[in-house]
Design a protein around this motif. Structure first.
Motif, mmCIF file in Angstrom:
data_model
loop_
_atom_site.group_PDB
_atom_site.id
_atom_site.type_symbol
_atom_site.label_atom_id
_atom_site.label_comp_id
_atom_site.label_asym_id
_atom_site.label_seq_id
_atom_site.Cartn_x
_atom_site.Cartn_y
_atom_site.Cartn_z
ATOM 1 N N TYR A 385 0.956 -1.174 0.083
ATOM 2 C CA TYR A 385 -0.417 -0.012 -0.414
ATOM 3 C C TYR A 385 1.042 1.575 0.234
ATOM 4 N N SER A 386 0.422 2.763 -0.362
ATOM 5 C CA SER A 386 1.406 3.342 -0.265
ATOM 6 C C SER A 386 0.159 4.472 0.981
ATOM 7 N N ARG A 390 5.285 6.681 4.001
ATOM 8 C CA ARG A 390 5.889 5.898 3.286
ATOM 9 C C ARG A 390 7.063 6.718 1.665
ATOM 10 N N ALA A 391 5.807 7.812 1.410
ATOM 11 C CA ALA A 391 6.639 8.435 0.598
ATOM 12 C C ALA A 391 8.090 9.309 0.833
ATOM 13 N N TRP A 397 5.234 6.121 -4.456
ATOM 14 C CA TRP A 397 4.007 6.647 -3.950
ATOM 15 C C TRP A 397 2.825 6.081 -4.243
ATOM 16 N N ARG A 398 3.169 5.772 -5.777
ATOM 17 C CA ARG A 398 2.165 4.955 -6.684
ATOM 18 C C ARG A 398 2.494 4.365 -7.980
ATOM 19 N N THR A 425 9.991 0.216 -8.087
ATOM 20 C CA THR A 425 9.090 -1.300 -7.221
ATOM 21 C C THR A 425 9.494 -2.011 -7.754
ATOM 22 N N GLY A 459 -1.266 2.429 -4.798
ATOM 23 C CA GLY A 459 -1.575 4.061 -4.823
ATOM 24 C C GLY A 459 -2.915 5.093 -5.494
ATOM 25 N N ARG A 470 -6.046 8.002 3.592
ATOM 26 C CA ARG A 470 -5.065 7.766 3.209
ATOM 27 C C ARG A 470 -4.865 10.008 3.358
#
Length: 631
Positions: A385-386, A390-391, A397-398, A425, A459, A470
Motif C-alpha cells: 500500500y502507499s 512511506r513516500a 507513492w504509486r 518498485t 496508490g 490516506r
C-alpha cells in the motif's frame, strides 16, 4: 479468206440446260447437308415429362427404365464434343435423375420411419425397397444408421430397437448389417451405456473425458460386422476431438501470450497426437521447445516463500534522520538489495513458480512440476500500500505504466513533483531480472502482490473512504504535505484497471493483506467479517475475487479455527504467515504456507529467520546507504 491457218480453235460450249441441272443438283445436295444434323441431333431417351407420367401411373418398372437409360446417356456424354447442346442435355438428365433419387429416397425414409415407430413393412414394401436399392440405397442406409444412432444416444427404447432390427433384416440391402447387430446386441448395449457416460462428459464440456471413453470403446469392443456402430463411434470420436481442439487452442493462445510455455506444451502435445500437421500448433511447439527446461521433475516438498515489503527507492530520503528512519531501516529493503537478492537466489538454483501450482481450488495440496536441479520459490510483495509516511521514506507513492505498458514506480518529492522508473518498485526490478534471466521463471511465474486496501489500490484511492484514510495518515505526520491535485476517482479506477491488466498479463497474482492491515490474532471475528466486506466493496471490483490471504505482520491464525473458517468460507483457499522454515499443510478447505520475511533487520541478523538458505546477507546489504550506526 479461209485458209487452214485461220480455222476455229475454241472448245465446244456446254448446253445451257445442262448447266441448270448441275446447279440444281448442287443446291439440293447443300440443303440435304444442312438438314441432316437436324435429323441426327443429340437428344435424351426420356425427359422429365416421361418420368412424371410414369410416377403418376405408379409404373415402377418404367421409372427404373427411365432412371437407368438417363444414367447410361450421361455416361456417354464425356466422349462427345462438349457443345452447348451436350452440356444442356447433361444438365437436363442430371435433374431428372436427381428428382427420381429424391422421390425414391423420401419414400424409403418414410418406410423405415414407419418401421422405427413400430410399423410392419408389407411384402410389397420389401420388394419395392429391393427393387429401388440401386436408386435410393444411400437414403435407406442413412435412415437406418440414424435409427442406430438414436438408440446408442439413449433416444430409443431397447424393445423398439429390437423390433426395428427384425424389420431391417427383411430388407436385402440392410439384412447383413442388422443380422450382425442382432447377434451382437449385448455389445451394442454395453456401448450404449458407455456412450451415456461420454454424453454426460460432453454436456459438462469435459471433452477430454469424452475422448477417453470413446477411445476405450473403440479399442476394447468387438465391432466385427457392426459397420454402422463403428461409423457412429468414429463420428463421435472426431466430433469430440474437434470440440476439444476448439476449447484447447483458446487456452493455448492465452498461455503462450502469458509465457506459460510449460502448461501450453502439455496441451500442444496432446493435440498434436490428433492434429499432427496443424501449423499453429507446430509453431507454438517450436517456441515452447526453446523456452522450456530440458527436464522437469515432480516436486512433493513444501515450497519456499520469501516476502518483502515495498522497496526503498530513494535511500537519501529514507535515511534522513526523520522519525520514520528507524522503521524503514528495520522493515524495508533497498532496491539494490532486492536485486542482489534475486541474483543470489538465481545463483543458488532457485526458480520462481506460480503460487497456486501446489494447491487445488478445493484447498488441498498437490505435487507440482519443477525444472530438474532447481528449487521452487514464491516471491511475495506483501503489505502493499502507499501512504504519505512511506513516500517520506523514499518508497514509491504509486504505480504507473510506461509507454511500453510496463509497471513502474512513482516517487513523490516534497514539492509535489514526481519521478518515474521501473527500478522504483520490486515489480519492475523482478520483471527486468527475468528479462535478463528467463530461466529464473518457470512457466512464466513472477510473484504475489498482497494488497492492503485502506488507502487505495496501487496508490490510487477509488472511493472517498480510501481518500479520507490516506489524508488522515498524512495529517498525523505533523508536517506539510506535498501539494496534490484533487482526487479524480473515475480516472483512478481506470488507472487501477489498467495496472491490474498489465500485472495479470505478466502472471502476477493479486492477494489480500486484509483491507485495514489487521493483526488477525488480536481482532474479533466481527472485525474480520467487516474487513472482508470492505475488501469485497472497494478492492475486488477492480482486482477480481481474491483467494489468497497473506496475514499482515506474518501473524497467522492457525491456532484459531473459527477465524480461518471465516476466510475459507469467503473463498480464501490459501493462507500464509511467517516462519523460518518452509512449511505447509492442507485439507481443511484451505492450504497454509509459511513465508520468510526478508528485511533490513533480517540482513543484519540472518540466522534469526534462517536466511542463509537463500543468500549471503553480507553481500546483499547496501552498507553505504543504510544508517551508519546500524551497518
Amino acid at each position: 479468206m479461209n485458209t487452214p491457218l485461220l480455222e476455229r480453235t475454241g472448245k465446244r460450249r456446254i448446253p445451257r440446260k445442262y448447266l441448270i441441272g448441275i446447279a440444281t443438283a448442287l443446291v439440293l445436295a447443300l440443303a440435304a447437308g444442312l438438314a441432316l444434323p437436324v435429323f441426327i441431333r443429340a437428344r435424351l431417351p426420356y425427359d422429365a415429362k416421361d418420368y412424371e407420367r410414369a410416377r403418376e401411373a405408379g409404373d415402377d418398372d418404367r421409372i427404373l427404365e427411365i432412371y437407368h437409360a438417363l444414367r447410361q446417356a450421361r455416361s456417354a456424354f464425356p466422349d462427345k464434343k462438349q457443345s452447348d447442346r451436350i452440356k444442356a442435355l447433361d444438365l437436363e438428365a442430371a435433374a431428372v435423375i436427381k428428382k427420381i433419387e429424391q422421390d425414391a429416397g423420401q419414400k424409403s425414409r418414410l418406410l423405415i420411419s414407419s418401421a422405427k415407430t413400430g410399423g410392419r413393412l408389407s411384402d410389397d414394401d420389401i420388394n419395392w425397397m429391393e427393387l429401388f436399392a440401386p436408386v435410393a440405397g444411400r437414403e435407406m442406409t442413412g435412415a437406418s444408421e440414424e435409427t442406430i444412432e438414436q438408440y446408442l444416444s439413449g433416444k430409443m427404447a431397447e424393445e423398439d430397437f429390437r423390433r426395428f432390427i427384425g424389420e431391417m433384416i427383411r430388407i436385402p440391402l440392410l439384412s447383413r448389417e442388422f443380422q450382425a447387430i442382432e447377434k451382437g446386441i449385448e455389445t451394442v448395449n454395453l456401448i450404449k451405456e458407455l456412450l451415456g457416460k461420454a454424453e454426460t462428459a460432453r454436456v459438462s464440456e469435459d471433452y477430454n473425458e469424452e475422448i477417453k471413453i470413446i477411445q476405450k470403446i473403440l479399442s476394447d469392443a468387438d465391432l466385427s460386422g457392426l459397420e454402422s456402430v463403428s461409423a457412429y463411434l468414429s463420428h463421435r470420436h472426431d466430433r469430440a476431438w474437434q470440440d476439444f481442439y476448439r476449447e484447447q487452442i483458446v487456452l493455448i493462445r492465452q498461455e503462450m501470450a502469458h509465457r506459460k510455455t510449460y502448461d501450453a506444451s502439455i496441451r500442444i502435445n496432446r493435440l498434436l497426437n490428433r492434429f499432427s500437421e496443424d501449423p499453429e500448433l507446430l509453431s507454438f511447439k517450436r517456441d515452447c521447445d526453446e523456452c522450456n527446461p530440458e527436464s522437469v521433475v515432480t516436486w512433493w516438498d513444501p515450497v519456499e516463500h520469501l516476502a518483502v515489503k515495498p522497496l526503498i527507492a530513494d535511500p537519501g530520503r529514507a535515511f534522513d534522520g526523520d522519525r520514520y528512519q528507524a522503521a524503514a531501516d528495520q522493515n524495508l529493503l533497498l532496491g539494490v538489495e532486492f536485486e542482489r537478492t534475486l541474483e543470489q537466489l538465481y545463483e543458488r538454483n532457485y526458480v520462481l513458480v506460480d503460487s497456486r501450482s501446489f494447491a487445488t481450488r478445493e484447498g488441498t495440496l498437490r505435487s507440482m512440476p519443477c525444472p530438474a536441479g532447481k528449487k521452487p520459490i514464491v516471491l511475495v510483495l506483501e503489505d502493499f500500500y502507499s501512504s504519505f509516511p512511506r513516500a517520506e521514506s523514499g518508497v514509491a507513492w504509486r504505480l504507473d505504466l510506461n509507454s511500453r505498458g510496463q509497471v513502474e514506480g512513482v516517487l513523490l518529492d516534497r514539492d509535489g513533483s514526481e519521478k518515474f522508473d521501473r527500478s522504483f518498485t520490486a515489480i519492475g526490478i523482478l520483471e527486468a531480472f527475468i528479462e535478463r534471466h528467463p530461466d529464473f521463471s518457470f512457466n512464466g511465474a513472477t510473484g504475489v502482490i498482497a494488497l492492503v486496501g485502506q488507502n487505495g489500490i496501487f496508490g490510487y484511492p477509488v472511493a472517498d473512504v480510501q481518500d479520507l484514510a490516506r489524508q488522515r495518515g498524512g495529517a498525523d505526520m505533523g508536517v506539510d504535505l506535498p501539494p496534490l491535485p484533487r482526487t479524480d476517482f473515475s480516472a483512478n479506477r481506470e488507472k487501477v484497471r489498467a495496472i491490474v491488466s498489465a500485472l495479470e498479463s505478466r502472471n502476477w497474482k493479486i492477494a489480500s493483506g486484509t483491507y485495514n492491515r489487521l493483526s488477525l490474532p488480536f481482532v474479533t471475528v466481527e472485525e474480520i467479517r467487516q474487513d472482508i466486506t470492505m475488501t469485497e466493496m472497494w478492492v475486488e471490483p477492480y482486482t477480481g475475487k481474491l483467494s489468497a490471504l497473506y496475514c499482515p505482520f506474518g501473524d497467522h491464525i492457525e491456532a484459531d479455527p473459527d477465524k480461518t473458517k471465516i476466510y475459507t468460507e469467503s473463498g480464501y483457499m490459501l493462507q500464509s504467515g511467517y516462519g523460518a522454515w518452509p512449511y505447509w499443510h492442507g485439507g481443511d478447505g484451505y492450504v497454509y504456507v509459511s513465508r520468510t520475511f526478508l528485511s533490513g533487520a533480517g540482513l543484519r541478523q540472518p540466522r534469526t529467520v534462517n536466511l542463509e538458505r537463500f543468500l549471503d546477507a553480507g553481500q546483499v546489504m547496501d552498507r553505504e546507504s543504510r544508517p551508519l550506526g546500524n551497518r
